[in-house]
Design an enzyme around this catalytic site. Structure first.
Site, PDB file in Angstrom:
ATOM      1  N   CYS A   1       0.824  -1.204   0.000  1.00 16.26           N
ATOM      2  CA  CYS A   1       0.000   0.000   0.000  1.00 16.26           C
ATOM      3  C   CYS A   1       0.863   1.260   0.000  1.00 16.26           C
ATOM      4  O   CYS A   1       1.969   1.263   0.523  1.00 16.26           O
ATOM      5  CB  CYS A   1      -0.869   0.027   1.246  1.00 16.26           C
ATOM      6  SG  CYS A   1      -1.814  -1.472   1.476  1.00 16.26           S
TER       7      CYS A   1
ATOM      8  N   ARG B   1       4.724   0.241  -6.302  1.00 17.40           N
ATOM      9  CA  ARG B   1       4.685  -0.616  -5.122  1.00 17.40           C
ATOM     10  C   ARG B   1       3.698  -1.766  -5.291  1.00 17.40           C
ATOM     11  O   ARG B   1       3.732  -2.725  -4.524  1.00 17.40           O
ATOM     12  CB  ARG B   1       4.293   0.208  -3.890  1.00 17.40           C
ATOM     13  CG  ARG B   1       5.311   1.269  -3.531  1.00 17.40           C
ATOM     14  CD  ARG B   1       4.728   2.283  -2.571  1.00 17.40           C
ATOM     15  NE  ARG B   1       4.547   1.763  -1.244  1.00 17.40           N
ATOM     16  CZ  ARG B   1       5.386   1.955  -0.229  1.00 17.40           C
ATOM     17  NH1 ARG B   1       6.474   2.666  -0.420  1.00 17.40           N
ATOM     18  NH2 ARG B   1       5.151   1.467   0.955  1.00 17.40           N
TER      19      ARG B   1
ATOM     20  N   TRP C   1      -3.027  -2.587  -1.519  1.00 17.30           N
ATOM     21  CA  TRP C   1      -2.635  -3.929  -1.949  1.00 17.30           C
ATOM     22  C   TRP C   1      -3.298  -4.872  -0.960  1.00 17.30           C
ATOM     23  O   TRP C   1      -2.934  -4.913   0.214  1.00 17.30           O
ATOM     24  CB  TRP C   1      -1.115  -4.050  -1.918  1.00 17.30           C
ATOM     25  CG  TRP C   1      -0.588  -5.308  -2.515  1.00 17.30           C
ATOM     26  CD1 TRP C   1      -0.486  -5.617  -3.836  1.00 17.30           C
ATOM     27  CD2 TRP C   1      -0.069  -6.443  -1.816  1.00 17.30           C
ATOM     28  NE1 TRP C   1       0.069  -6.860  -3.994  1.00 17.30           N
ATOM     29  CE2 TRP C   1       0.336  -7.391  -2.770  1.00 17.30           C
ATOM     30  CE3 TRP C   1       0.097  -6.752  -0.464  1.00 17.30           C
ATOM     31  CZ2 TRP C   1       0.880  -8.625  -2.433  1.00 17.30           C
ATOM     32  CZ3 TRP C   1       0.644  -7.981  -0.126  1.00 17.30           C
ATOM     33  CH2 TRP C   1       1.025  -8.899  -1.111  1.00 17.30           C
TER      34      TRP C   1
ATOM     35  N   ASN D   1      -1.200   1.369   5.929  1.00 21.53           N
ATOM     36  CA  ASN D   1      -0.294   0.414   5.281  1.00 21.53           C
ATOM     37  C   ASN D   1       0.151  -0.578   6.354  1.00 21.53           C
ATOM     38  O   ASN D   1       0.419  -0.179   7.476  1.00 21.53           O
ATOM     39  CB  ASN D   1       0.920   1.188   4.726  1.00 21.53           C
ATOM     40  CG  ASN D   1       1.900   0.292   3.990  1.00 21.53           C
ATOM     41  OD1 ASN D   1       1.618  -0.881   3.742  1.00 21.53           O
ATOM     42  ND2 ASN D   1       3.047   0.847   3.631  1.00 21.53           N
ATOM     43  N   GLY D   2       0.202  -1.861   6.026  1.00 21.77           N
ATOM     44  CA  GLY D   2       0.640  -2.854   7.010  1.00 21.77           C
ATOM     45  C   GLY D   2      -0.533  -3.691   7.510  1.00 21.77           C
ATOM     46  O   GLY D   2      -1.581  -3.747   6.866  1.00 21.77           O
TER      47      GLY D   2
ATOM     48  N   GLU E   1      17.486 -17.547  -9.971  1.00 20.04           N
ATOM     49  CA  GLU E   1      17.062 -16.180 -10.291  1.00 20.04           C
ATOM     50  C   GLU E   1      16.360 -16.141 -11.658  1.00 20.04           C
ATOM     51  O   GLU E   1      15.354 -15.456 -11.825  1.00 20.04           O
ATOM     52  CB  GLU E   1      18.283 -15.243 -10.254  1.00 20.04           C
ATOM     53  CG  GLU E   1      18.076 -13.845 -10.796  1.00 20.04           C
ATOM     54  CD  GLU E   1      17.078 -12.991 -10.024  1.00 20.04           C
ATOM     55  OE1 GLU E   1      16.514 -13.456  -9.019  1.00 20.04           O
ATOM     56  OE2 GLU E   1      16.836 -11.862 -10.469  1.00 20.04           O
TER      57      GLU E   1
ATOM     58  N   LYS F   1      12.590 -14.803 -11.970  1.00 19.65           N
ATOM     59  CA  LYS F   1      12.254 -13.666 -12.828  1.00 19.65           C
ATOM     60  C   LYS F   1      11.195 -14.066 -13.845  1.00 19.65           C
ATOM     61  O   LYS F   1      10.225 -13.351 -14.066  1.00 19.65           O
ATOM     62  CB  LYS F   1      13.536 -13.211 -13.529  1.00 19.65           C
ATOM     63  CG  LYS F   1      13.645 -11.762 -13.793  1.00 19.65           C
ATOM     64  CD  LYS F   1      14.386 -10.981 -12.747  1.00 19.65           C
ATOM     65  CE  LYS F   1      13.728 -11.029 -11.391  1.00 19.65           C
ATOM     66  NZ  LYS F   1      14.532 -10.430 -10.353  1.00 19.65           N
TER      67      LYS F   1
ATOM     68  N   GLU G   1       7.692 -14.690 -12.194  1.00 21.74           N
ATOM     69  CA  GLU G   1       6.971 -13.548 -11.625  1.00 21.74           C
ATOM     70  C   GLU G   1       6.397 -12.621 -12.681  1.00 21.74           C
ATOM     71  O   GLU G   1       5.347 -12.020 -12.454  1.00 21.74           O
ATOM     72  CB  GLU G   1       7.803 -12.785 -10.595  1.00 21.74           C
ATOM     73  CG  GLU G   1       8.957 -12.009 -11.113  1.00 21.74           C
ATOM     74  CD  GLU G   1       9.749 -11.331  -9.987  1.00 21.74           C
ATOM     75  OE1 GLU G   1       9.143 -10.840  -9.036  1.00 21.74           O
ATOM     76  OE2 GLU G   1      10.988 -11.294 -10.086  1.00 21.74           O
TER      77      GLU G   1
ATOM     78  N   LYS H   1       6.282  -4.141  -4.885  1.00 18.52           N
ATOM     79  CA  LYS H   1       7.706  -3.812  -4.964  1.00 18.52           C
ATOM     80  C   LYS H   1       8.358  -3.887  -3.595  1.00 18.52           C
ATOM     81  O   LYS H   1       9.461  -4.373  -3.447  1.00 18.52           O
ATOM     82  CB  LYS H   1       7.875  -2.406  -5.560  1.00 18.52           C
ATOM     83  CG  LYS H   1       9.322  -1.979  -5.735  1.00 18.52           C
ATOM     84  CD  LYS H   1      10.004  -2.813  -6.791  1.00 18.52           C
ATOM     85  CE  LYS H   1      11.475  -2.492  -6.947  1.00 18.52           C
ATOM     86  NZ  LYS H   1      12.196  -3.594  -7.594  1.00 18.52           N
TER      87      LYS H   1
END
Ligand code: F6R
Length: 610
Positions: free
Chosen positions: A2, A27, A74, A98-99, A482, A486, A489, A605
Site C-alpha cells: 500500500c 509498489r 494492496w 499500510n501494514g 534467479e 524472474k 513472476e 515492490k
C-alpha cells in the site's frame, strides 16, 4: 504494498494526491482512494483497479479541498473491492493504512459488542471505528488518534483526517515506513520519499512508534512514550525525473538497460587503483575489518536472497570465510544461536522488507556487527544497521528486481575481495586480477545488450511453454534460481531452477519435448560436468537452450535446441553478467505473452508485511 499520501496544502489537493499516488504505483496495488476536507465536510472517492479509474471518477465527480489523504491498496484483509478500498471513513474520521493490524479480530469483536456494524472486511476499518468512538467520548482528534494507536498491535503506518479540522493530519508509524514532507506553509505525508518527489525534498522519516500531529506550519512529533521529540529533516535525492520511463516501454526494460551505467557507478564506489598499477577493493562509504569475524550470516528475501547465494560462493572460495544464508521469513522464527564474531549482513533493495527487517532486529545485540547492503540509504534496514553498504543502483521501479540484483552482486563481490585481502588469503596481484574482472562487468553487460534483438524470437518459443527448467552449477546455480524466479513472476510461466547435478535426483522425470531446459554455463572448470547433464536431458527428448561463451558453445557440440552466445568473462564475475540474459528472457517472454511487466499480478515492490 500500500501507498500513503497526505497533504495540508495551499491548492486543491485531489489532483496533487493523485499524481503522488501515481509515483507509488510501482509498489503494487489493486484499488485506490482519496478523501478531502472542504468547508468542514469530508468528501471521499474510491475506485478498484488502476489509478486511471480513480482519475476518471474524479473528473466526473470532483472533490474539493486543500487538505486530503490518499491511498493505493494492496489487498491483505478482504478482496480488492470498492468497499474495502481506503480511505475508510467512520463518522468524522477518515483513515488510510499500510501494514497489518494483527489484533484486529479481537478489536472487531469488542467494537461489535459495543454496537458497531462493520461495512468492510479490512483490518483498517477497526482503526476508523476506534478513533470515532474516542471522539464520541469527548476526546480531541489528537487524543483520539493517540488512544487508537495505543490499542493496535502489528506493523503499520497510518494517516488520519478529521471533519471540521482542515489544518490537521495525524500520522503514526509502527513497523511500516512513513515520511513527513516540509513545504512552505504546506505539509505532506508519504509512504516513501518518492511519494513526496515534486512536492518537497525536505523530508523527515518518522521513527518506530512516532505519532506526528501535523499542521500547515509544521509537525509536533511524539515518540512511543508520548514525549515530544525532534527528528532530523533531511534533503533527499529523489526527484520526478528518476521515475520516468524515457524511451522505454517498461521500467523493467529501462532498468535492464541502465545496468552498464549503474554497475560502473557502484564499482567506482568500491574499487580503486593503488600505486597507478594495482586494482583494489574497499568498503565504499563504510569501514570494515573482516579479520574481526569468524563467519558471516546473510539474510534476505527473493532476488536479494539469491544475491546472497552467489556471495556465499565468493566469500567462501575467495576469502575462505564461512557464510550461512537464509531467507528472512524462515530465519527469524528459527531462532538460531548466534556465535560471537559473527557479521550479520542484510541485503535488501528497498531496505523496508518486513521479514528482513524483523530478522535484523532479531540479530541486533547478538551478532558482533549488523551490516546492510541496500539501495535506499534512508531506509529502515540501513538506519538500524551498524554498517551501510549502498549499492548505488538508483530508484528501481519495476517490481521485478534487475539492476539492484547486479549492483548487489558488484558490492558483495568487491567486499569478498576486500575480505580476502584483509584476511591474507590473496596478495596484491590476485586482488588486482579479481578487481579487474569486476571492472570488465559494465562492458560485458553492454555487449549482452547489443545482442538484445536475439531474445524476442527465442522468447516467442518460450512463451508457449507451461513449464521451464533452469540449470546451473557452482555460482551459476543461484543464477538458475534467479532466472526461474524472474520468468515466473512476470510471465506467469511455471519455472524452477536446479543445480545441474541435482537433475537426476528427481526433476529429470519432468523432461520431455514440451519443457524447455535453460542451461547457464560459462566455460569454466565445471563446464564438462554440465555438458554431461545436458546429454542426460537431450537423451530424453528435452530441448536445451544453452547460454555460454563461444568456447562453451563449441565444446557443447551438436544437439542443443537454441544457443545464446555470451561474452568471455572471468568465472568470478560470470554470475553478474549472466543475470542479463536471465532478465531478458523473462522480459521478452512476458512481453510476448502481454502480461503486466512492471506490476505483475499479486506482487508488490516493497513487501512491508510478513
Ligand atoms: C524479485 C523481487 C523480490 C525482491 C524481494 C526482496 O524480482 O524483486 O523477490 O527481491 O521482495 O525485496 P528487497 O530487496 O526490497 O528486500
Amino acid at each position: 504494498m500500500c501507498g500513503i499520501v497526505g497533504i495540508l496544502g495551499d491548492h486543491e489537493v485531489a489532483p496533487i494526491i493523485l499524481d503522488a499516488l501515481k509515483r507509488l504505483e510501482y509498489r503494487g496495488y489493486d484499488s485506490a482512494g482519496i478523501a478531502t476536507l472542504h468547508e468542514g465536510a469530508m468528501y471521499r472517492r474510491r475506485a478498484t483497479g488502476k489509478l486511471v479509474a480513480l482519475s476518471d471518477l474524479l473528473v466526473n465527480d470532483p472533490i474539493r479541498g486543500k487538505a486530503g489523504i490518499g491511498h493505493t491498496r494492496w489487498a491483505t484483509h478482504g478482496a480488492p473491492t470498492l468497499a474495502n478500498a481506503h480511505p475508510h471513513q467512520v463518522g468524522p474520521v477518515a483513515v488510510v493504512h499500510n501494514g497489518i493490524i494483527e489484533n484486529f479480530r479481537a478489536l472487531r469483536k469488542e467494537l461489535t459488542a459495543d454496537g458497531v456494524r462493520f461495512e468492510t472486511e479490512t483490518d483498517t476499518e477497526t482503526v476508523a471505528h476506534l478513533a470515532a468512538r474516542e471522539l464520541a467520548r469527548g476526546k480531541s482528534p489528537e487524543e483520539a488518534a493517540a488512544a487508537t494507536v495505543a490499542r493496535l498491535e502489528g506493523a503499520f503506518a497510518l494517516a488520519f483526517l478529521f471533519e471540521g479540522e482542515e489544518d490537521l493530519m495525524i500520522a503514526a508509524r509502527r513497523g511500516s515506513p512513513l515520511a513527513l514532507g516540509y513545504g512552505v506553509n504546506e505539509m505532506f505525508i508519504g509512504s516513501d520519499a518518492l511519494a513526496l518527489a515534486g512536492m518537497t525534498r525536505r523530508v523527515c522519516y518518522l521513527e518506530e512508534g512516532d505519532l506526528a500531529v501535523i499542521r500547515r506550519a509544521g509537525a509536533v512529533i511524539h515518540d512511543a512514550s508520548g514525549a515530544v521529540v525532534e527528528r532530523d529533516i533531511l534533503e533527499v535525492s529523489a526527484s520526478n525525473a528518476v521515475a520516468e520511463k524515457g524511451n522505454h516501454k517498461h521500467f523493467m526494460e529501462k532498468e535492464i538497460h541502465e545496468q552498464p551505467t549503474v554497475a560502473t557507478y557502484a564499482l567506482s564506489h568500491y574499487t580503486h587503483t593503488v600505486d597507478g598499477e594495482h586494482a583494489s577493493a574497499h568498503a565504499g562509504p563504510a569501514t570494515v575489518d573482516f579479520t574481526a569475524y569468524d563467519r558471516i550470516v546473510m539474510v534476505a528475501c527473493g532476488t536479494a536472497h539469491l544475491a546472497c547465494h552467489v556471495a556465499k560462493y565468493w566469500f567462501e572460495q575467495v576469502a575462505r570465510l564461512p557464510v550461512e544464508i537464509e531467507v528472512a521469513s524462515e530465519f527469524r522464527y528459527r531462532e538460531p544461536p548466534v556465535s560471537p564474531r559473527t557479521l550479520a549482513v542484510f541485503v535488501s533493495q528497498s531496505g523496508e522488507t518486513a521479514d528482513t527487517l524483523a530478522a535484523l532486529r532479531y540479530m541486533a545485540g547478538k551478532a558482533e556487527t549488523i551490516a546492510a547492503v541496500v539501495n535506499v540509504p534512508e531506509s529502515s534496514i540501513a538506519r538500524e544497521s551498524d554498517l551501510v553498504f549502498p549499492i548505488f543502483a538508483g530508484i528501481e521501479v519495476g517490481v521485478a528486481s534487475t539492476k539492484a540484483f547486479t549492483c548487489q552482486l558488484i558490492v558483495l563481490g568487491a567486499l569478498a575481495v576486500l575480505a580476502a585481502r584483509q584476511r591474507g588469503v590473496i596478495d596484491r596481484t590476485q586482488e588486482t586480477r579479481l578487481v579487474s574482472a569486476l571492472e570488465t562487468v559494465p562492458g560485458a553487460m553492454a555487449e549482452v545488450l547489443r545482442d538484445e534483438k536475439l531474445f524476442p524470437p527465442l522468447c516467442w518459443h518460450l512463451a508457449k511453454a507451461d513449464d521451464i527448467l533452469f540449470l546451473g552449477r557452482g555460482a551459476m546455480y543461484p543464477l538458475a534460481l534467479e532466472g526461474a524466479l524472474k520468468l515466473k513472476e512476470i510471465s506467469y510461466i511455471h519455472a524452477e531452477g536446479y543445480a545441474s547435478g541435482e537433475l537426476k535426483h528427481g526433476p529429470i522425470a519432468l523432461i520431455d519435448e514440451s519443457v524447455p531446459v535453460i542451461v547457464m554455463a560459462p566455460s569454466d572448470a565445471l563446464f564438462e560436468k554440465t555438458v554431461s547433464n545436458m546429454q542426460e536431458v537431450m537423451a530424453r527428448g528435452g530441448r536445451i537452450l544453452l547460454i555460454s561463451d563461444a568456447k562453451g558453445l563449441q565444446a557443447a557440440g551438436e544437439g542443443t535446441w537454441q544457443q545464446i552466445e555470451m561474452p568471455d568473462v572471468d568465472p568470478f564475475v560470470a554470475p553478474i553478467v549472466y543475470a542479463l540474459p536471465a532478465q531478458l528472457l523473462a522480459y521478452y517472454t512476458a512481453v510476448t505473452k502481454g502480461t503486466d511487466v512492471d506490476q505483475p499480478r499479486n506482487l508488490a515492490k516493497s513487501v512491508t508485511v510478513e
